[in-house]
Design an enzyme around this catalytic site. Structure first.
Site, PDB file in Angstrom:
ATOM      1  N   PRO A 164       0.760  -1.167   0.011  1.00  0.00           N
ATOM      2  CA  PRO A 164       0.239   0.034  -0.070  1.00  0.00           C
ATOM      3  C   PRO A 164       0.982   1.466   0.066  1.00  0.00           C
ATOM      4  O   PRO A 164       1.995   1.128   0.790  1.00  0.00           O
ATOM      5  CB  PRO A 164      -0.889  -0.096   1.139  1.00  0.00           C
ATOM      6  CG  PRO A 164      -0.602  -1.501   1.977  1.00  0.00           C
ATOM      7  CD  PRO A 164       0.712  -2.008   1.356  1.00  0.00           C
ATOM      8  N   GLU A 236       1.215  17.668   4.834  1.00  0.00           N
ATOM      9  CA  GLU A 236       0.916  18.049   3.334  1.00  0.00           C
ATOM     10  C   GLU A 236       0.665  16.862   2.423  1.00  0.00           C
ATOM     11  O   GLU A 236      -0.057  16.976   1.262  1.00  0.00           O
ATOM     12  CB  GLU A 236       1.850  18.768   3.045  1.00  0.00           C
ATOM     13  CG  GLU A 236       2.157  20.459   3.695  1.00  0.00           C
ATOM     14  CD  GLU A 236       3.322  21.024   3.404  1.00  0.00           C
ATOM     15  OE1 GLU A 236       3.275  22.342   2.912  1.00  0.00           O
ATOM     16  OE2 GLU A 236       4.354  20.523   3.755  1.00  0.00           O
ATOM     17  N   THR A 239      -1.030  10.348   4.480  1.00  0.00           N
ATOM     18  CA  THR A 239      -2.303  10.088   4.335  1.00  0.00           C
ATOM     19  C   THR A 239      -2.915   9.348   5.675  1.00  0.00           C
ATOM     20  O   THR A 239      -2.218   8.863   6.431  1.00  0.00           O
ATOM     21  CB  THR A 239      -2.626   9.243   3.131  1.00  0.00           C
ATOM     22  OG1 THR A 239      -1.947   7.952   3.665  1.00  0.00           O
ATOM     23  CG2 THR A 239      -2.024   9.647   1.820  1.00  0.00           C
ATOM     24  N   TYR A 507      13.820  14.758  19.253  1.00  0.00           N
ATOM     25  CA  TYR A 507      13.893  14.779  17.846  1.00  0.00           C
ATOM     26  C   TYR A 507      15.233  15.148  17.670  1.00  0.00           C
ATOM     27  O   TYR A 507      15.721  16.224  18.131  1.00  0.00           O
ATOM     28  CB  TYR A 507      13.007  16.000  17.292  1.00  0.00           C
ATOM     29  CG  TYR A 507      12.187  15.424  15.852  1.00  0.00           C
ATOM     30  CD1 TYR A 507      12.903  15.534  14.779  1.00  0.00           C
ATOM     31  CD2 TYR A 507      11.183  14.582  15.955  1.00  0.00           C
ATOM     32  CE1 TYR A 507      12.171  15.219  13.378  1.00  0.00           C
ATOM     33  CE2 TYR A 507      10.492  14.233  14.768  1.00  0.00           C
ATOM     34  CZ  TYR A 507      11.189  14.393  13.477  1.00  0.00           C
ATOM     35  OH  TYR A 507      10.395  14.098  12.396  1.00  0.00           O
TER      36      TYR A 507
END
Lengths: 585, 585
Positions: A164, A236, A239, A507
């Protein structure tokens, strides 16, 4: 049964200007570039940074990396490096073509290549300077659950491997095709299934197709007065299906939760059939909904086609803020106190001094009053308040909610900041910090073009181990860099990017100048693995939200017992015995 | 790696007065009873209600159920009804005895019986008036992870069926032994493993053995200034392992979260080996931690031995409150507005008129000033404010947090209450409401002794369907009651017991007088199933927190697709192929 009145929104608007690069991150109209003067600028007009010239950046980078970084000192890209020939499966492709329109099936080599990688440094290197050994043989773009079902059924019948695809933004090599996969590999690109199917204002839910990206979801929901509140740095492009598959986290999780809090129900097509629920209860105890096992499954177990999610009305107020502290320990104590006070803004991020410098170096050239103001700010902060430019750190804040909520949060947070002698940096600096996030994603490719390899990696770590872990990782990377005699100095920077009751997400950015380094990309990977060892040894987790993919598979035995690994394999074999979903993550 | 400084608390205090009934709910020293005058009282001195006389209760119950309910009208208990003979497994038992002390192994029939049931009405009926067809053949009480491992290994070697046991309070027949189970069934009673192993104040975590019950956990943590915040109605007896296995929810989930939010890491012994993690990250993306699949697994997949949980400092302030509204729809609109405002107290429960009456009927006899005050309150509420006694509803509130937090919550909540013309009922009434919860658990057995069958069942339902669902369920039960010509009138009552952004949890009480009804317990079960059908049809879930067990297994195909059910079976077969954990939930 009477249903609550649902809104069925129009589909997202498709703007042809939103086409994406195939060889680097992001929109085709955007990216870092050099002016004729050899100064860094940003193309297009999408971002606050677009069209600005940032004269300080290259000099700062040269100094920080202690490396040449000349405007003409580029590593020419050979994109695309040789793309493997297609492995065909005629029987599959014939039946497939019978059920879909021609435009839904793509075999163009560059499109296949793009569907065979994400955005790890190794993959971005490979498509320009190395070689990608296996890519999908076909890219299929279904437009409905029925078509997805048909594709999966065909794949089972004809022994095809399905992977996918959503935004293609993963940073774990999740899309990298197994080198020895002999079956025809078909990339199932979900992005045509991008609709918000319904919004239920009374129950604050919405049903969204899995191929909708964050931008589309935000646009459609906002048109109707709602938000999903999930805003990963990749939003942006990434999904909903990808978010589920990678167990994603978003910038504003303090207010909206992470993906597992936002998604109430998942519908998926698997090689055993459909996982589908009519309802998505707020909370239930039913012995375990197997659809939840898709969270973090990274494409191994099936294809998510839609999900029911929580939505919230758009916040009445959104305010940015920023505070500067004298050093990282002080800033850390501040965020610690904010978490303990229980009044946490939608987003709160603490960056170390290097990242603060990085952000400052990306400031556009200012004219006139703006120059004067900026110099005055600098003077105030460094001379008057006595902060050292090589130690000061910044914390950006984002408040969302009702006017009263936001006011209360600001009061509480700034009071705590004052206790740690923090200096308010203002809303504009806060907003810049957040806006920069989306632009920064473009910088890695620009730097790679100038011989600098860079990557980000992240972890969750308990409060008590955080500061030591950051120090250990920095120290280890400097050691490994020196041990290998790599050029210049490494850039290792950290920020605390999420707060939890029991720990934080950290991070890291890590970069070094690699011109003249043999097998530079592999060397980078070795150093990144060394950093991960150090993270694990210092009490950090294998990943907070990026996931494991293939990039970190070797570390799984360090965190899971043999039985746990056996359980995972057992589930995979039980539900996908023919390994239709053969991405091998 | 430097560890945060951990507290290693002393074990919980074991008080012999805390022994439990074997044949009814709760502590041996507590329960509803009748005074010589035939009035309802409560024995012992544990609860606020203990020692009080509640003169209104029987008259109210008689009227509401339209049934005799005389003091001498009892259904004599034949507890214990015949207990099946032991199925021995000599080889297993010999090796077992070699590794444990004699007191850790029990074969007394009543103890075995107790370990073979929970607290559904069918089970409580069966042990007094019917028959339990299969019970554990042995009860084993391990004291360490190593002993649990040994027991599981022996069970595999000698083909024994293991069923983990905690508080024995489930209401889904989860402990009911499969009738046709021929293997020796061993109940693994985890309650000796009840220690809080460590508390980590800096990282706000604790590691707790799975056999610790809520009372023990609260006691040990509170001694050290902390709380887990998980307070299910069964918490005096139910255990951490049971909470994980049933995917439990607690009264104060608004502040502390449900069990899936509270538990960060689970260690379990399975037939494939140990699921164990060194660390319990605040949040991670690692492809799915199989230990999370134990949540809601109801004993089918392994035995939880310990868990790392989040803990919070004890709240500075805890305040109760209550508000009365004219009718259920108004009260519902109130809780709706509270949820939407985003300022939700730690607990907020809205009970319908019948439950309000129920609570009033359990008020103790008052003397002097208290009588006068109570009458005045009643007058004020009914005459002055014009509320109807047969329509008014009550909402109980519990606020926890810092002084400022609680003050802000109270302001916000009472402001909303005023908008709905709510009348403040005061803290004492609120506190009574919550205290009653733990005493109410005892009433079912008392009522059963007086021919009344009663049960509670719950669901999660979207906001838009809640009121209609409640009406539909009530209507359906009245219809079914009339259709069968059952005596008197049914008692069907509901309360909204948890709020979520997308829906609520609704708790039903259902009771009817059953003297003279043939197969009364089966008839009750039929009606309960009819109620569940109505719940599902009206948009409610199969269960919010009680679980499925065996009681609701028949409804699984109504909520799960065939593939989903196949996935669950596939996982079970993959990780426990010999069905060692054979409770068949």
């Amino acid at each position: 049964m009477s249903q609550a009145k649902r809104i069925e929104p129009d589909p997202p608007i498709r703007d042809p200007r939103d086409s994406e690069h195939l060889d680097v991150w992001g929109f085709a109209d955007s990216g870092f570039a050099l002016t004729p003067n050899g100064e860094v600028t940003f193309t297009g007009d999408r971002y606050p940074i677009s069209g600005k010239v940032m004269p300080d950046f290259l000099p700062w980078a040269r100094e920080t990396l202690d490396s040449p970084l000349a405007a003409d000192d580029v590593h020419e890209s050979h994109y695309p490096t040789p793309i493997p020939e297609r492995v065909a499966n005629a029987a599959f492709e014939t039946e497939l073509a019978a059920g879909l329109r021609a435009e839904q099936i793509e075999s163009d080599p560059r499109v296949r290549l793009r569907h065979g990688h994400g955005h790890t440094q190794e993959e971005m290197w490979a498509i320009k300077y190395g070689r990608v050994t296996r890519v999908p043989d076909l890219v299929v773009s279904p437009e409905s659950d029925a078509q997805v079902r048909a594709i999966v059924a065909l794949a089972q019948r004809h022994r095809v491997c399905l992977i996918p695809y959503g935004g293609g933004t993963n940073v774990t090599e999740a899309l990298r095709c197994p080198r020895d996969e002999r079956r025809c590999i078909v990339s199932v690109d979900m992005r045509r299934m991008n609709r918000v199917l319904w919004i239920d204002p009374e129950n604050r839910t919405a049903c969204i197709e899995a191929g909708a990206n964050g931008r589309e979801i935000a646009e459609v929901l906002a048109r109707n007065g709602y938000t999903i509140g999930h805003e990963p740095d990749s939003y942006e492009f990434s999904t909903l299906g990808g978010w589920v598959a990678t167990h994603a986290s978003g910038m504003k999780k303090n207010r909206y939760g992470n993906i597992e809090d936002i998604v109430l129900g998942v519908t998926a097509v698997t090689s055993s059939g459909d996982l589908a629920r009519d309802a998505a209860p707020a909370r239930e105890s039913v012995g375990g909904d197997p659809a939840r096992w898709l969270f973090g499954s990274e494409g191994r177990l099936g294809i998510v086609t839609r999900a029911v999610v929580k939505v919230r009305p758009l916040p009445e107020v959104q305010k940015h803020g920023s505070v500067i502290f004298s050093d990282l320990e002080t800033g850390f104590a501040f965020v610690r106190d904010v978490q303990r006070a229980g009044i946490v803004p939608a987003s709160i991020r603490l960056m170390d001094n290097l990242q603060f410098q990085f952000g400052q170096a990306l400031k556009p050239r200012k004219q006139g009053f703006a120059v004067w103001k900026s110099r005055l700010e600098k003077f105030f902060v460094t001379r008057v308040k006595g902060l050292a430019v090589d130690r000061m750190v910044a914390c950006t804040l984002l408040f969302e909610g009702t006017r009263a909520e936001v006011a209360a949060q600001e009061r509480a947070v700034y009071r705590i900041a004052a206790r740690h002698r923090g200096i308010k940096g203002g809303a504009e600096n806060g907003q810049r910090g957040y806006a920069l996030t989306f632009a920064i994603a473009y910088i890695r490719d620009f730097m790679m073009h100038h011989h600098v390899l860079a990557e980000s990696f992240e972890t969750a770590v308990p409060w008590s181990q955080c500061v030591a872990m950051i120090q250990n990782v920095k120290q280890r990377l400097w050691q490994e860099h020196a041990k290998r005699g790599l050029p210049g100095k490494p850039f290792v920077s950290a920020r605390v990017t999420q707060l939890y009751e029991t720990g934080v997400c950290v991070y890291f950015y890590f970069a070094f100048y690699a011109r003249g380094v043999e097998h530079a990309s592999e060397v980078y990977a070795e150093l990144e693995r060394a950093a991960r060892e150090e993270i694990l040894r210092s009490g950090g987790s294998l990943s907070h939200h990026h996931g494991v993919g293939k990039l970190r598979q070797r570390f799984l035995p360090a965190i899971f017992s043999p039985a746990a690994l056996a359980w995972r394999e057992g589930l995979k074999r039980a539900v996908d015995p023919d390994d239709v979903f053969g991405c091998a993550n």
